[in-house]
Write a protein that holds these residues in place. Structure first.
Motif, mmCIF file in Angstrom:
data_model
loop_
_atom_site.group_PDB
_atom_site.id
_atom_site.type_symbol
_atom_site.label_atom_id
_atom_site.label_comp_id
_atom_site.label_asym_id
_atom_site.label_seq_id
_atom_site.Cartn_x
_atom_site.Cartn_y
_atom_site.Cartn_z
ATOM 1 N N ARG A 136 2.392 -5.747 -13.336
ATOM 2 C CA ARG A 136 2.583 -4.917 -12.429
ATOM 3 C C ARG A 136 1.651 -3.897 -12.696
ATOM 4 O O ARG A 136 1.255 -3.245 -13.711
ATOM 5 C CB ARG A 136 4.086 -4.280 -12.690
ATOM 6 N N THR A 137 0.823 -3.320 -11.581
ATOM 7 C CA THR A 137 -0.138 -2.394 -11.541
ATOM 8 C C THR A 137 0.369 -1.347 -10.551
ATOM 9 O O THR A 137 0.410 -1.594 -9.362
ATOM 10 C CB THR A 137 -1.334 -2.925 -11.343
ATOM 11 N N ILE A 138 0.426 0.054 -10.609
ATOM 12 C CA ILE A 138 0.807 1.068 -9.974
ATOM 13 C C ILE A 138 -0.201 2.231 -9.724
ATOM 14 O O ILE A 138 -0.624 2.603 -10.888
ATOM 15 C CB ILE A 138 2.062 1.797 -10.341
ATOM 16 N N ARG A 139 -0.629 2.389 -8.664
ATOM 17 C CA ARG A 139 -1.516 3.354 -8.450
ATOM 18 C C ARG A 139 -1.311 4.298 -7.188
ATOM 19 O O ARG A 139 -1.348 3.707 -6.048
ATOM 20 C CB ARG A 139 -3.022 2.828 -8.301
ATOM 21 N N GLY A 140 -0.553 5.406 -7.384
ATOM 22 C CA GLY A 140 0.009 6.377 -6.479
ATOM 23 C C GLY A 140 1.051 5.419 -5.703
ATOM 24 O O GLY A 140 1.856 5.026 -6.340
ATOM 25 N N GLU B 108 0.836 -1.142 0.001
ATOM 26 C CA GLU B 108 0.119 -0.130 -0.049
ATOM 27 C C GLU B 108 0.789 1.519 -0.151
ATOM 28 O O GLU B 108 0.172 2.416 -0.317
ATOM 29 C CB GLU B 108 -0.891 0.111 1.443
ATOM 30 N N ASP B 109 1.946 0.916 0.654
ATOM 31 C CA ASP B 109 2.972 2.298 0.551
ATOM 32 C C ASP B 109 4.478 2.124 0.126
ATOM 33 O O ASP B 109 5.244 2.209 0.843
ATOM 34 C CB ASP B 109 3.059 2.872 1.977
ATOM 35 N N SER C 52 0.426 2.691 -3.975
ATOM 36 C CA SER C 52 0.038 1.140 -4.014
ATOM 37 C C SER C 52 0.529 0.443 -5.240
ATOM 38 O O SER C 52 0.234 0.826 -6.345
ATOM 39 C CB SER C 52 -1.446 1.045 -3.798
ATOM 40 N N VAL C 53 1.280 -0.607 -4.914
ATOM 41 C CA VAL C 53 1.690 -1.288 -6.140
ATOM 42 C C VAL C 53 1.235 -2.922 -5.879
ATOM 43 O O VAL C 53 1.232 -3.453 -4.944
ATOM 44 C CB VAL C 53 3.095 -1.348 -6.104
ATOM 45 N N TRP C 54 0.807 -3.486 -6.964
ATOM 46 C CA TRP C 54 0.438 -4.776 -7.205
ATOM 47 C C TRP C 54 1.290 -5.624 -8.425
ATOM 48 O O TRP C 54 1.357 -5.087 -9.259
ATOM 49 C CB TRP C 54 -0.852 -4.984 -7.491
ATOM 50 N N GLY D 217 7.814 5.055 -4.450
ATOM 51 C CA GLY D 217 7.850 5.120 -5.760
ATOM 52 C C GLY D 217 9.340 5.557 -6.433
ATOM 53 O O GLY D 217 10.250 5.319 -5.954
#
Length: 793
Positions: A769-773, A742-743, A775-777, A746
């Motif tokens: 890979r998915t990055i939202r702010g 979640e944190d 948050s990284v998955w 970046g």
């Protein structure tokens, strides 16, 4: 791995050829000199000077040939062949000079033994041996014609000579073939042992290298990743030392070291982690450098652990001799701990302290309890090596001495068995061929001379039965039982007695005496595995029976004694020399071949270990060059600052990667989960809360695939500030590893989740890979190929 191709005679075959060459030269020289001397004694006084003028040069040629065995490079092959040819020509021409029956027997014995010996002297050049045999046969024919003008040559001695030549060559081929087969089998077993030694050496070096990484780069990067506003003045020299330790090739230490001097160089740490050591060392302590460096590195790691975990700043270091080894002890009065509660994934004790000592054949123990302090003890004894040493190999490639001795004994026993089998086959062939060609013809032609004839025929059948019974055991690969052996030997001696006493005394050792020359071969076949002295005793009894039969009939003349002596030398002397040769092959050549093969194999193993370890080291260093090395170089030379958050994050990622690498060598049921937990522990040390979930039934995944599955997760965990969730999902045909942060910090560092610099991507591993702010998955997945034998169910 298949055995290396044989590009020439190996140890057994090479030593066999050398032994046969020496045997042939010595046999021919002795027979020529003895029979020539007996021939001169039986000659008329008027013929002695001319006979000596022919035989003395033959004797000298034999002497030169004997000398050539000691200085082979001084004599070209053409000269040696000429000397051998001169011997048969000169001895053959002496037949018409000496004259009489003694001359015929003498020349037949001398030339017959010579053409047989040529097949061994020139074993590797059969054309040269065959040419000398043909020359000997031609000389015999010429001498027979010159000694009996107007009469045709006697073809019987010529045929007998050709049979002898064929049998001698066949015997050589049989024995050489089994020696070559023994070499091939030994080479296959040696190759298998070499692979085991190389694998053990690589495992030991891998453990040492991982322990070095744990104590140096991994520990340094982990401390940097956890850093805050502390004093970092110790970091640059420490990073440079780590680089030096990583670039060194482990395990190539040779010679001995003074352990007392090494322990005096143990670093006490810097700043708040500094530990003051009270040393009591009884020096000097000279031990091999491998165990010495293992103890030094283990003590260094233990001192570091005291500074980190003991809660005290003082420890006592003692060292003393014990027998032919040494004992080192480090103790502190700190908070202590329960060694049994330390997870196997923690490398400080298991790898850097205990594992290092096991790898060099020593031992290390850690004794501690909460609130009672800790004591670590290292022991190494030069002779009483630990059982775990069987799983390691020194880089010299020399196996553990007791095991090497056992293996050498097994190799010698195997080579000896093959040589014994080959010589027995050869002697059995000679026995049967000789009996059913030369001896059978004599028995049939001279039936009217035997008194009675049925006794000689019965003896012939009995002798054939002995050969058949013994051959049946041999061809089935079984040893002749002791009772059968001695009963058969008694039967052979009885045949000798029957034939000697039912033959006219004047015909003893002559043409009608079919048994005199063949009885010895049957006895040699039965006694092949015993020392030559036993066979010599039998031949003495055999000759004694015949001499007794002749002596009881009346006093023989000098000429009769000379003929008997020449016949005895030509047949029994030759058989005795073969018995001596067999004893030498079994008790001299076989051990020498085993020693030579072991020496050659030791060199091959050393080279392989050296090459493989150099290659492994380059591969390890290359894998670290793009990630770990730049960090250490930057930290060591001040280019990168430990105060920089990005630098600390990168150090955390590399520390996690190294811990995953350490976990690769663990023997666990689920390697993937074990390596993943190693990365999770690093993140938890940095204050990150990680939840780990596993779904499905674990399966087998290749190590290269595991690296690619876990690396993206290690990168995200190393850059996470507070919380992360890791999930492993197993299906019958695939496995997926994902992480959610979640944190996550970046920046460009998150791109490492896709592909790390210098890292080879497995095309079968897909990374999303998915990055939202913040948050990284990230998810890494691997699907089992349809053609693969791996089953994830």
């Amino acid at each position: 791995m298949a055995a290396e191709p044989i590009e020439g005679p190996r140890s057994s075959e090479r030593l066999l050829i050398l032994a046969l060459e020496r045997f042939g030269v010595w046999l021919r020289s002795i027979v020529v000199c003895l029979c020539g001397a007996l021939g001169v004694v039986s000659a008329d006084a008027a013929e002695v000077p001319l006979a000596l003028s022919l035989l003395v040069p033959a004797f000298l040629a034999c002497g030169v040939r004997l000398y050539s065995l000691r200085r082979p490079r001084l004599f070209p092959l053409a000269l040696l062949w000429t000397l051998d040819a001169a011997v048969v020509v000169l001895t053959g021409l002496s037949q018409p000079v000496i004259g009489g029956e003694s001359a015929n027997v003498m020349v037949e014995a001398m030339v017959g033994i010579s053409v047989v010996a040529f097949q061994y002297e020139w074993a590797t050049r059969p054309v040269a041996g065959a040419a000398l045999a043909a020359l000997g046969a031609g000389v015999c024919v010429l001498g027979d014609v010159l000694s009996s003008p107007g009469q045709g040559p006697d073809v019987v001695p010529l045929m007998r000579m050709l049979i002898q030549v064929g049998l001698s060559r066949a015997a050589y081929v049989i024995v050489r073939g089994l020696a070559r087969a023994a070499d091939r089998s030994a080479a296959v077993r040696a190759a298998a042992r070499r692979e085991m030694e190389v694998a053990a050496a690589r495992r030991a070096t891998e453990r040492e290298y991982l322990a070095t990484l744990h104590d140096t780069a991994s520990a340094t990067l982990l401390m940097v990743s956890q850093g805050d506003g502390r004093d970092w003045s110790w970091l640059p020299p420490r990073a440079r030392q780590d680089l030096e330790a990583m670039s060194a090739v482990p395990g190539f230490e040779t010679g001995s070291v003074d352990l007392a001097a090494l322990l005096g160089c143990v670093p006490e740490g810097e700043g708040q982690a500094r530990v003051r050591l009270k040393t009591r060392i009884d020096g000097p302590l000279a031990i091999p450098s491998g165990p010495g460096l293992a103890i030094f590195n283990g003590v260094r790691e233990a001192v570091t652990n005291v500074g980190r975990h003991a809660g005290v700043r003082e420890a006592e270091l003692r060292a003393w001799t014990e027998g032919d080894g040494a004992v080192v002890e480090l103790s502190d009065a700190g908070r202590g701990f329960d060694p049994e509660s330390v997870p196997a994934r923690r490398r400080g004790i298991n790898g850097s302290i205990i594992g290092r000592m096991h790898a060099v054949g020593g031992s290390a123990t850690v004794t501690s309890r909460p609130d009672t302090g800790t004591r670590v003890q290292w022991r190494w004894h030069g002779q009483a090596l630990a059982p775990q040493a069987a799983d390691r190999a020194q880089v010299t490639g020399v196996p553990h001495p007791p095991r090497a001795q056992v293996q050498h004994t097994a190799d010698v026993r195997f080579i000896r068995g093959r040589l014994l089998y080959g010589t027995q086959l050869a002697v059995l062939l000679i026995s049967l061929v000789w009996q059913f060609t030369i001896s059978l013809r004599r028995l049939v032609v001279h039936q009217d001379m035997y008194r009675p004839a049925w006794a000689q025929t019965t003896a012939f059948v009995c002798l054939a039965a002995v050969a058949v019974i013994g051959g049946a055991y041999l061809l089935r690969g079984r040893r002749i039982p002791a009772r059968v052996r001695w009963l058969s030997l008694g039967s052979v001696l009885a045949v000798s007695a029957v034939c000697a006493f039912t033959l006219p005394p004047e015909q003893s050792t002559g043409a009608p005496d079919w048994a005199f020359g063949v009885v010895g071969w049957h006895a040699l076949f039965l006694l092949a595995d015993l020392r030559a002295g036993v066979f010599a005793a039998f031949l003495g009894a055999h000759v004694g029976l015949n001499a007794t039969a002749v002596f009881l009939s009346g006093e023989p003349t000098v000429a009769q004694w000379a003929i008997m002596g020449i016949s005895t030398i030509g047949s029994c002397g030759f058989q005795l020399s073969v018995g001596v040769l067999m004893t030498y092959l079994l008790h001299g050549t076989a051990p020498a071949a085993g020693t030579a093969a072991a020496r050659e194999e030791e060199l091959r193993t050393r080279e392989r270990i050296h090459e493989d370890m150099q290659r492994d080291h380059k591969e390890r260093y290359r894998a670290l060059t793009a990630t770990t090395v730049p960090l250490l170089v930057g930290l060591g030379h001040g280019v990168l600052s430990p105060h920089d958050e990005e630098v600390r994050l990168r150090c955390g990622v590399e520390a996690a990667r190294m811990r995953r690498l350490f976990a690769e060598s663990d023997a666990v049921l689920d390697p993937l989960l074990n390596e993943l937990r190693a990365c999770v522990e690093v993140a938890e040390h940095q204050g990150v809360t990680v939840s780990l979930a596993v779904r499905g039934r674990p399966g087998e995944v290749p190590v290269e695939v595991r690296r690619e599955l876990i690396d993206p997760v290690a990168v995200i965990l190393g850059r996470t500030r507070s919380t992360a969730r890791v999930t492993v999902v197993w299906t019958p045909r695939a496995v997926r590893v994902s992480v959610v942060s979640e944190d996550c910090a970046g920046g460009r560092g998150t791109d490492e989740a896709a592909q790390s610099p210098g890292r080879t991507t497995n095309a079968q591993v897909a990374v999303e890979r998915t990055i939202r702010g913040g948050s990284v998955w990230v998810e890494a997945g691997w699907r089992r190929p349809a053609a693969s034998g791996v089953d994830l169910t």
